[in-house]
Design an enzyme around this catalytic site. Sequence first.
Site, mmCIF file in Angstrom:
data_model
loop_
_atom_site.group_PDB
_atom_site.id
_atom_site.type_symbol
_atom_site.label_atom_id
_atom_site.label_comp_id
_atom_site.label_asym_id
_atom_site.label_seq_id
_atom_site.Cartn_x
_atom_site.Cartn_y
_atom_site.Cartn_z
ATOM 1 N N GLY A 1 48.061 30.252 41.179
ATOM 2 C CA GLY A 1 47.174 30.251 40.026
ATOM 3 C C GLY A 1 45.728 30.393 40.452
ATOM 4 N N GLY B 1 54.624 33.421 40.430
ATOM 5 C CA GLY B 1 53.980 33.856 39.189
ATOM 6 C C GLY B 1 53.655 35.335 39.278
ATOM 7 N N VAL B 2 52.602 35.731 38.558
ATOM 8 C CA VAL B 2 52.314 37.160 38.429
ATOM 9 C C VAL B 2 51.892 37.774 39.775
ATOM 10 C CG1 VAL B 2 51.213 38.830 36.932
ATOM 11 C CG2 VAL B 2 51.450 36.507 36.153
ATOM 12 N N HIS C 1 62.405 61.785 20.378
ATOM 13 C CA HIS C 1 63.633 61.716 21.169
ATOM 14 C C HIS C 1 63.578 62.773 22.256
ATOM 15 C CE1 HIS C 1 67.832 61.231 22.192
ATOM 16 N NE2 HIS C 1 67.946 62.561 22.155
ATOM 17 N N ALA D 1 42.271 40.818 32.418
ATOM 18 C CA ALA D 1 41.097 41.692 32.390
ATOM 19 C C ALA D 1 40.795 42.174 30.970
ATOM 20 C CB ALA D 1 41.327 42.881 33.319
ATOM 21 N N VAL E 1 56.029 22.869 48.260
ATOM 22 C CA VAL E 1 55.492 23.067 49.617
ATOM 23 C C VAL E 1 54.619 21.858 49.979
ATOM 24 C CG1 VAL E 1 53.935 24.472 51.001
ATOM 25 C CG2 VAL E 1 55.587 25.569 49.477
ATOM 26 N N ASP F 1 37.558 34.933 32.665
ATOM 27 C CA ASP F 1 38.342 33.935 33.400
ATOM 28 C C ASP F 1 37.645 32.572 33.488
ATOM 29 O OD1 ASP F 1 40.234 35.871 33.856
ATOM 30 O OD2 ASP F 1 40.216 35.697 36.043
HETATM 31 P P1 FAD Z 1 35.996 38.616 37.522
HETATM 32 O O1 FAD Z 1 36.695 39.906 37.524
HETATM 33 O O2 FAD Z 1 36.447 37.577 38.501
HETATM 34 O O3 FAD Z 1 34.470 38.946 37.766
HETATM 35 C C1 FAD Z 1 33.520 37.950 37.896
HETATM 36 C C2 FAD Z 1 32.364 38.486 38.719
HETATM 37 O O4 FAD Z 1 31.304 37.547 38.644
HETATM 38 C C3 FAD Z 1 32.698 38.640 40.197
HETATM 39 O O5 FAD Z 1 32.283 39.890 40.668
HETATM 40 C C4 FAD Z 1 31.910 37.509 40.846
HETATM 41 O O6 FAD Z 1 31.500 37.815 42.171
HETATM 42 C C5 FAD Z 1 30.726 37.427 39.914
HETATM 43 N N1 FAD Z 1 29.991 36.160 39.988
HETATM 44 C C6 FAD Z 1 30.465 34.905 40.145
HETATM 45 N N2 FAD Z 1 29.461 34.016 40.172
HETATM 46 C C7 FAD Z 1 28.318 34.742 40.032
HETATM 47 C C8 FAD Z 1 26.946 34.390 40.004
HETATM 48 N N3 FAD Z 1 26.531 33.138 40.112
HETATM 49 N N4 FAD Z 1 26.049 35.383 39.856
HETATM 50 C C9 FAD Z 1 26.433 36.670 39.726
HETATM 51 N N5 FAD Z 1 27.720 37.044 39.749
HETATM 52 C C10 FAD Z 1 28.646 36.095 39.906
HETATM 53 N N6 FAD Z 1 44.586 41.125 34.897
HETATM 54 C C11 FAD Z 1 45.097 42.063 34.079
HETATM 55 O O7 FAD Z 1 44.796 42.063 32.880
HETATM 56 N N7 FAD Z 1 45.967 43.024 34.544
HETATM 57 C C12 FAD Z 1 46.342 43.071 35.843
HETATM 58 O O8 FAD Z 1 47.113 43.945 36.235
HETATM 59 C C13 FAD Z 1 45.813 42.096 36.723
HETATM 60 N N8 FAD Z 1 46.153 42.111 38.026
HETATM 61 C C14 FAD Z 1 45.615 41.182 38.867
HETATM 62 C C15 FAD Z 1 46.005 41.202 40.206
HETATM 63 C C16 FAD Z 1 45.506 40.265 41.072
HETATM 64 C C17 FAD Z 1 45.930 40.292 42.515
HETATM 65 C C18 FAD Z 1 44.577 39.285 40.612
HETATM 66 C C19 FAD Z 1 44.010 38.266 41.558
HETATM 67 C C20 FAD Z 1 44.191 39.247 39.283
HETATM 68 C C21 FAD Z 1 44.712 40.195 38.396
HETATM 69 N N9 FAD Z 1 44.376 40.194 37.041
HETATM 70 C C22 FAD Z 1 44.921 41.125 36.206
HETATM 71 C C23 FAD Z 1 43.431 39.221 36.480
HETATM 72 C C24 FAD Z 1 42.032 39.867 36.335
HETATM 73 O O9 FAD Z 1 41.597 40.321 37.590
HETATM 74 C C25 FAD Z 1 41.048 38.865 35.760
HETATM 75 O O10 FAD Z 1 41.555 38.292 34.573
HETATM 76 C C26 FAD Z 1 39.738 39.562 35.452
HETATM 77 O O11 FAD Z 1 39.179 40.131 36.606
HETATM 78 C C27 FAD Z 1 38.733 38.570 34.832
HETATM 79 O O12 FAD Z 1 37.539 39.225 34.582
HETATM 80 P P2 FAD Z 1 36.148 38.440 34.617
HETATM 81 O O13 FAD Z 1 35.109 39.470 34.337
HETATM 82 O O14 FAD Z 1 36.233 37.249 33.764
HETATM 83 O O15 FAD Z 1 36.022 37.894 36.112
HETATM 84 P P1 NAD Z 2 50.391 32.228 37.912
HETATM 85 O O1 NAD Z 2 49.925 31.115 37.071
HETATM 86 O O2 NAD Z 2 50.838 33.487 37.289
HETATM 87 O O3 NAD Z 2 51.591 31.737 38.839
HETATM 88 C C1 NAD Z 2 51.476 30.647 39.700
HETATM 89 C C2 NAD Z 2 52.866 30.124 39.992
HETATM 90 O O4 NAD Z 2 52.750 29.190 41.027
HETATM 91 C C3 NAD Z 2 53.497 29.394 38.802
HETATM 92 O O5 NAD Z 2 54.807 29.849 38.632
HETATM 93 C C4 NAD Z 2 53.432 27.936 39.207
HETATM 94 O O6 NAD Z 2 54.485 27.174 38.680
HETATM 95 C C5 NAD Z 2 53.532 28.044 40.728
HETATM 96 N N1 NAD Z 2 52.956 26.921 41.453
HETATM 97 C C6 NAD Z 2 51.856 26.191 41.158
HETATM 98 N N2 NAD Z 2 51.622 25.265 42.111
HETATM 99 C C7 NAD Z 2 52.602 25.418 43.039
HETATM 100 C C8 NAD Z 2 52.912 24.778 44.266
HETATM 101 N N3 NAD Z 2 52.144 23.801 44.744
HETATM 102 N N4 NAD Z 2 53.992 25.200 44.959
HETATM 103 C C9 NAD Z 2 54.766 26.215 44.503
HETATM 104 N N5 NAD Z 2 54.534 26.845 43.334
HETATM 105 C C10 NAD Z 2 53.461 26.471 42.612
HETATM 106 O O7 NAD Z 2 49.196 32.479 38.955
HETATM 107 P P2 NAD Z 2 48.939 33.681 39.959
HETATM 108 O O8 NAD Z 2 50.190 34.444 40.202
HETATM 109 O O9 NAD Z 2 48.203 33.094 41.096
HETATM 110 O O10 NAD Z 2 47.947 34.585 39.132
HETATM 111 C C11 NAD Z 2 46.740 34.041 38.628
HETATM 112 C C12 NAD Z 2 46.395 34.665 37.327
HETATM 113 O O11 NAD Z 2 45.895 35.980 37.539
HETATM 114 C C13 NAD Z 2 47.587 34.859 36.395
HETATM 115 O O12 NAD Z 2 47.852 33.704 35.649
HETATM 116 C C14 NAD Z 2 47.123 35.962 35.531
HETATM 117 O O13 NAD Z 2 46.347 35.414 34.488
HETATM 118 C C15 NAD Z 2 46.251 36.787 36.438
HETATM 119 N N6 NAD Z 2 47.021 37.962 36.911
HETATM 120 C C16 NAD Z 2 47.458 38.853 35.987
HETATM 121 C C17 NAD Z 2 48.194 39.936 36.384
HETATM 122 C C18 NAD Z 2 48.693 40.892 35.356
HETATM 123 O O14 NAD Z 2 48.206 40.837 34.233
HETATM 124 N N7 NAD Z 2 49.636 41.770 35.685
HETATM 125 C C19 NAD Z 2 48.505 40.128 37.730
HETATM 126 C C20 NAD Z 2 48.057 39.181 38.633
HETATM 127 C C21 NAD Z 2 47.306 38.110 38.212
#
Ligand code: FAD
Ligand code: NAD
Length: 475
Positions: free
Chosen positions: A279, A191-192, A452, A328, A246, A320
Amino acid sequence: MAEKFDLIVIGGGPGGYVAAIRAAQLGLRTACIDPFTGKDGKPAPGGTCLNVGCIPSKALLDSSKHYHHLQNDYGAHGISVKDAAMDVTTMIARKDGIVKKLTGGVSQLFKGNKVAYFHGKGRLLAGKLVELTPSDGGEVQQLEAGQIILASGSVPIQIPNVEFDGEYIVDNVGALDFDAVPASLGVIGAGVVGLELGSVWKRLGSEVILLEALPDFLTMADKDVSKLAAREFKKQGLDIRLGTLVKGAVVNKDKVTVTLEDGEGESQLSFDRLLVSVGRKPYTEGLLDEGCGVQLNERGQIQVDDQSRSTAPGVWAIGDCVRGPMLAHKASEEGIAVAELIAGKPAHIHFDTVPWVVYTEPEIAWVGKTEQELQDAGIDYKAGSFPFAANGRALAGGNPAGLVKMLADAETDEILGVHILGANASELISECVVAMEFQGSSEDLARIVHAHPTLSEAVHEAALHVDKRAIHRGN
Ligand code: FAD
Ligand code: NAD
């Protein structure tokens, strides 16, 4: 006596910190609670996105892209470099510096907007009371507010028989912090996260194998785009194995051995490191006290209505930890909308125009419906497309891969979806989001002057092609 606020935001990710700032701008006495701690031991608001998600992954994608181009593409420009080497420690330190700058920036924004920031964990009690457990071990205290926003984010999903150990079997946090390039990297889930972080380490020299359970690749994208993208990734050496389940993984003598099952039966593969990216799930551990009135749905998300109201009066939830894409920008826009609703202003989010971007090379970006979704819904549509191979700027920049595909209503011509695979797709998609937000037609985009030579001319040509009047391709 509990300290009183108009609004307490629990969680300081892009959902929570943005909501808190907007609420403070609107005159609400606002607090934000978040426990994230940076590598330097200091409070680091910004959540997953700033600390271990969007930003650090893009920093590493950028570093690895430079190295990859140096190795593979500079020769065509007549540039030769001897003894190019990658110092992973420097790359990771650069990434950490960017994270620190941005999380420090959020702290400054809190100060500038007079948001009271508490470094700790919040727990919602009944009666809109919040129990605060400070991260520094200080005394547990109670805060009180008229309104509360829950923005606790998400955490990676773990699969049975594959235990994270933070060193050999890792999630995004570990894969953003390897101290050396693993000779081989297994990735569960194409996935992503798997594609982005798999790309980083592949470009730096790892042998990367992605093990994907589904028989199809990148199912949320338009099929034409995912098919083309799979071809591009294969050319780059990313080995994506679809239909692969897996069954378990064990660590032994510095190697991770993965047992898997595919069309040919059961087999094993060994890697130096294993990234599990199957995921994420909403995170609500310790957040909700019994009797607080907030309900979760069957997917573990906080139950909310269209305007992010939870089942407890005066308690909202965003990002989330609720329904909708885990992105984000979706979290931030929800945060702004809720802050404005709380302040008595009208606000809404148009979920149909939330863009998606995958930051691979080429990038993948889309907004609106895929062709398959339109077919399944029985909607009559017209399609236009344009390949970057016929775009002057793309060729000049060495980026001929990919295309723009536009889908418009057959009768009204309203744009229903745009799908881009190509360089800078992440930026190009914005024009299409704006057009769709204003219920624009493909003719609207076709009539707009595009500079362009730019990559955006491919969007223009795809719009022209919807009406079969593209200039630089056959119709
Ligand atoms: P979060 O960013 O998870 O923030 C939640 C915060 O709440 C955390 O700091 C946590 O510690 C805190 N918290 C939890 N429980 C409590 C509590 N009880 N009290 C106080 N604080 C608490 N999205 C994009 O749009 N573009 C991208 O390029 C992108 N790249 C990503 C790359 C990776 C590797 C990953 C893992 C995710 C990526 N995402 C991307 C997804 C993005 O990070 C999330 O969708 C986004 O951070 C969600 O924002 P949020 O504020 O809902 O939660
Ligand atoms: P994802 O949902 O993008 O991908 C997970 C992949 O794992 C899917 O293709 C699914 O079919 C596969 N999968 C699920 N269970 C499996 C198993 N048991 N064995 C093998 N494959 C399996 O999830 P992610 O890559 O973990 O990212 C989580 C979320 O974070 C994304 O859905 C996205 O919302 C967010 N994110 C966004 C960005 C971005 O916006 N560029 C970047 C990273 C993450």
